[in-house]
Motif scaffolding. Structure first.
Motif, PDB file in Angstrom:
ATOM      1  N   GLU A 130       0.861  -1.184   0.000  1.00  0.00           N
ATOM      2  CA  GLU A 130       0.000   0.000   0.000  1.00  0.00           C
ATOM      3  C   GLU A 130       0.903   1.242   0.000  1.00  0.00           C
ATOM      4  OE1 GLU A 130      -3.531  -1.993   2.791  1.00  0.00           O
ATOM      5  OE2 GLU A 130      -2.184  -0.474   3.619  1.00  0.00           O
ATOM      6  N   ASP A 183       0.666   5.513   0.602  1.00  0.00           N
ATOM      7  CA  ASP A 183      -0.239   6.611   0.977  1.00  0.00           C
ATOM      8  C   ASP A 183       0.044   7.856   0.133  1.00  0.00           C
ATOM      9  OD1 ASP A 183       1.811   8.091   2.148  1.00  0.00           O
ATOM     10  OD2 ASP A 183       1.371   7.419   4.178  1.00  0.00           O
ATOM     11  N   ASP A 184      -0.647   8.934   0.453  1.00  0.00           N
ATOM     12  CA  ASP A 184      -0.614  10.137  -0.404  1.00  0.00           C
ATOM     13  C   ASP A 184       0.690  10.922  -0.321  1.00  0.00           C
ATOM     14  OD1 ASP A 184      -1.403  10.694   2.264  1.00  0.00           O
ATOM     15  OD2 ASP A 184      -2.034  12.690   1.633  1.00  0.00           O
ATOM     16  N   LYS A 242       2.749   8.684  -5.460  1.00  0.00           N
ATOM     17  CA  LYS A 242       1.688   9.367  -4.718  1.00  0.00           C
ATOM     18  C   LYS A 242       0.482   8.443  -4.663  1.00  0.00           C
ATOM     19  CE  LYS A 242      -0.651  13.714  -4.129  1.00  0.00           C
ATOM     20  NZ  LYS A 242      -0.496  15.166  -4.288  1.00  0.00           N
ATOM     21  N   GLY A 243       0.195   7.901  -3.507  1.00  0.00           N
ATOM     22  CA  GLY A 243      -0.896   6.938  -3.377  1.00  0.00           C
ATOM     23  C   GLY A 243      -2.117   7.546  -2.730  1.00  0.00           C
ATOM     24  N   ASP A 244      -2.746   6.767  -1.876  1.00  0.00           N
ATOM     25  CA  ASP A 244      -4.033   7.168  -1.315  1.00  0.00           C
ATOM     26  C   ASP A 244      -3.889   7.486   0.175  1.00  0.00           C
ATOM     27  OD1 ASP A 244      -6.716   7.304  -0.395  1.00  0.00           O
ATOM     28  OD2 ASP A 244      -7.331   6.058  -2.103  1.00  0.00           O
ATOM     29  N   LYS A 245      -4.497   8.620   0.555  1.00  0.00           N
ATOM     30  CA  LYS A 245      -4.440   9.074   1.943  1.00  0.00           C
ATOM     31  C   LYS A 245      -4.986   8.018   2.917  1.00  0.00           C
ATOM     32  CE  LYS A 245      -5.685  13.152   4.694  1.00  0.00           C
ATOM     33  NZ  LYS A 245      -6.327  14.469   4.703  1.00  0.00           N
ATOM     34  N   LYS A 246      -5.923   7.189   2.408  1.00  0.00           N
ATOM     35  CA  LYS A 246      -6.568   6.205   3.298  1.00  0.00           C
ATOM     36  C   LYS A 246      -5.569   5.176   3.830  1.00  0.00           C
ATOM     37  CE  LYS A 246      -8.018   2.850  -0.186  1.00  0.00           C
ATOM     38  NZ  LYS A 246      -9.090   2.322  -1.013  1.00  0.00           N
ATOM     39  N   TYR A 247      -4.415   5.053   3.164  1.00  0.00           N
ATOM     40  CA  TYR A 247      -3.423   4.064   3.621  1.00  0.00           C
ATOM     41  C   TYR A 247      -2.464   4.602   4.684  1.00  0.00           C
ATOM     42  CZ  TYR A 247      -4.969   1.225  -0.320  1.00  0.00           C
ATOM     43  OH  TYR A 247      -5.710   0.486  -1.196  1.00  0.00           O
ATOM     44  N   ARG A 248      -2.615   5.904   5.023  1.00  0.00           N
ATOM     45  CA  ARG A 248      -1.704   6.477   6.026  1.00  0.00           C
ATOM     46  C   ARG A 248      -1.706   5.675   7.332  1.00  0.00           C
ATOM     47  NH1 ARG A 248      -2.358  13.022   6.512  1.00  0.00           N
ATOM     48  NH2 ARG A 248      -1.787  13.581   4.363  1.00  0.00           N
TER      49      ARG A 248
END
Lengths: 436, 436
Positions: B71, B73-74, B198-204
């Motif tokens: 995963e 994150d952003d 740059k991924g997804d904030k939900k994975y923080r």
């Protein structure tokens, strides 16, 4: 502002003395101060910058207006000449520079140019007879602020006459390749090509066509002001040496490395600097100066102990024996350990005291006396283009009082009255030289 | 190279102990040391640079090879997770960073990533049962070497949990606009967009999905080596303060200004630095550290007396009362005149000592004991991402012996044996935590 004194036009030997124009000098100061105005009372006018080109064009416009002939040599030095009555006589040149340091003042360099202009304007206005052609000159890139080194174009033009160890720093090709300190890419040679001021090598200052050189400059120190004198009759440029003191330690992390095991190069350099002041001051020479103005710190990060610190050491005095004593103290830093660090002392360069031509110095002195201007002998601690010219032509300098001794900064100031007095002294000294 | 000791697999309470692989650790060290190899035994691997992206891809390749789920994150933090037996259990994360300082070493940061990989690889290889998912994680831009500040992305992710005066330095918008120190134009946000990471904030990282965090790191100091211990059981990150001491003088020309009238800011700072060492050393705290690593000198020209000199002052100690005493000495510099210059002391920031989670510290200690690895309690003098994570999750750290205490430099070294021991201690501590 004090009122300009009325000069004694008839000197003791019944010599005709001439006075330059305060109003015309004020107008020049105010006009040139606009070219590169940095908004805080001073200027940033790098050599060959758009601002410097405005100053050059203003110089040419004003000199053409009085009938001067303009010549430009291959490194953009500009010569504006009023012919004399003798068609075979060599020229007498008055020169300085129009470039400045970053956030410099309105007088360093440009005052010598404005004074030379003022001399020619006065000669033209009053129709003063003179045998020799008189030349007002702008040297290119004296400060070397954007394209190092300082005194670049006097170094190029006087190259063949310079001592070998100075000369080697002014090779034409090296100078053309000098990189801008701003982008570390564009070169002085490129700026020269783009400037529109690259002229002909045949116009360079040379002993074939020129007889004497004068340079008027602000004092850049407080000696005249402290003594209540307006004008300095400069007799020499002080000898000097320039060294680097390098301290070698070990970089470690700010948070993780115990103090007793550290070898901090900044702390080492600080200890050595305090030692140098203590030991050199013990020598007791009140006219000695030494300066540690440039530093390098590595890695220069707040979380790292510095493993390298380097500072410049510049010392100046007329007497080489005094400089030798100072150098011995500087070199003794190598024998000690400073905060666990070693020290290496490296020579950058040195120069001997350059004495001005005795006859020209006497013309300046007599001129100041006859004009009734308060004056004194003074050494130049700073380097100037005149110092390189002195290897080629009989040369001298005139200093104008500096307020608080400040220069290379925005508060740099010399009153219009003092500036005009400087021009007046130069005019009358040049007219004495014109009799030779 | 010493031979890896054989561990006591059966501890005193008959606990099953596991050992990580020396050969696999060696392979990782040698592989990752190539990404950014600067040719002198160390690396330059700025965050999100092509070299850092090579390291990230290597991490992903190896983690996918053992079946870990990736995963991102952003802000490009990467999480590689092996599922546990309990589908509802929160994750245990082991994290550090893969970026370096300029001309840094092969261990700072990346050792924590390699150790986390090694734990997952060992769990996979030996099929070690665990209830919680286990995550190996890369934090983006811990060093802040190209895009300041340090610990940028843990600052962003842990933002809501940080004390107000730390938090205000990590606003998301400010971080995205952080400019490259190389060109002062391109931003971290642009580098992030271009990186492909740059991924997804939900994975923080968040307390909703994660239970504990571990970070293994080199010591960056000589304490373990001097004591003959291999592993440090870290109990806290030291409190610290960071100030700037600014000295204001007057710039004058090196050659023209008499010594007694000078106000030299570099000389002033040197005197003050010697004074600080003398006074602070009198306090007699052997475990106190203070560092003056960053300097600014103006105008920093060898022909000018400096009118401004500024240095950083960073001091660290566990006890706030000791730091108060140091700060009082630092502040006393304002009351004195240094070589004619005034001094102003300005706070940059400070932080209190951050203690690690006591239970996790005890797991690390017990794990080292049961593995028969020489260890001791130790404070962390350096800041780490774990310190921000600690505001959000129970967190702890493990230190690995550093040769000569060196770090943030090319000679930085920890032996493969010590590195493997660090991973082994982390593995067994994580398995204890897995029982919670």
């Amino acid at each position: 502002m004090k009122v300009l004194r009325r000069f004694v036009y008839k000197g003791k030997d019944d010599v005709q003395m001439y006075e330059c124009s305060l109003d015309r000098m004020k107008d020049k100061i105010s006009t040139f101060s606009k070219f590169g105005d940095a908004g805080h009372g001073g200027i940033t006018r790098y050599s060959l910058s758009p601002e410097a080109i405005m100053a050059r064009n203003e110089f040419i416009k004003r000199m053409k207006a009085i009938g001067a002939e303009i010549e430009i040599d291959d490194v953009a030095n500009i010569y504006a000449t009023l012919p004399g009555t003798d068609p075979d006589a060599k020229r007498i040149v008055m020169a300085s520079h129009c470039d400045s340091v970053k956030n410099g003042g309105n007088y360093d360099g440009i005052l010598g140019v404005m004074s030379a202009m003022e001399v020619l304007e006065t000669v033209h206005e009053k129709n003063i007879p003179h045998k020799h052609p008189l030349t007002a000159m702008i040297w290119t890139n004296e400060e070397g602020s954007l394209y190092p080194p300082a005194m670049m174009c006097s170094g190029i033009v006087c190259y063949d006459y310079l001592p070998e160890d100075i000369r080697c720093k002014f090779k034409y090709e090296d100078m053309m390749n000098s990189k801008s300190i701003l982008d570390n890419t564009s070169t002085f040679g490129e700026a020269l090509d783009k400037s529109g001021f690259k002229g002909d090598k045949k116009y360079r200052l040379s002993p074939d066509r020129y007889m004497y050189m004068f340079e008027t400059h602000i004092e850049q120190g407080p000696i005249l002001e402290d003594a209540g004198n307006d004008i300095g009759v400069v007799d020499c440029v002080l000898g000097m040496f320039n060294y680097r003191l390098k301290f070698y330690g070990q970089t470690t992390h700010a948070g993780t490395f115990p103090m007793p095991k550290r070898r901090d190069a900044f702390f080492a350099a600080s200890q050595a600097l305090c030692y140098l002041h203590e030991e050199i001051d013990k020598l007791g020479y009140s006219d000695l100066v030494y300066t540690t103005g440039e530093v390098v710190c590595h890695p220069c990060v707040h979380t790292c102990v510095p493993d390298f610190f380097d500072f410049s050491f510049d010392s100046r005095h007329e007497d080489p024996k005094v400089l030798e004593k100072v150098l011995a103290i500087v070199k003794s830093c190598e024998e000690k350990t400073w905060a666990g660090c070693t020290c290496k002392v490296e020579k950058a360069w040195n120069r001997d005291t350059v004495y001005w031509d005795k006859k020209l110095v006497s013309y300046v002195k007599t001129s100041a006396e006859e004009c009734g201007i308060k004056h004194q002998y003074i050494h130049s601690g700073a380097g100037h283009d005149a110092q390189f010219a002195a290897y080629m032509l009989p040369t001298t300098m005139i200093f104008v009082q500096s307020k608080d001794g400040l220069s290379h900064c925005e508060p740099e100031y010399s009153s219009p009255e003092h500036c005009t007095e400087g021009a007046t002294v130069m005019l009358n000294a040049v007219l004495k030289a014109d009799n030779d």
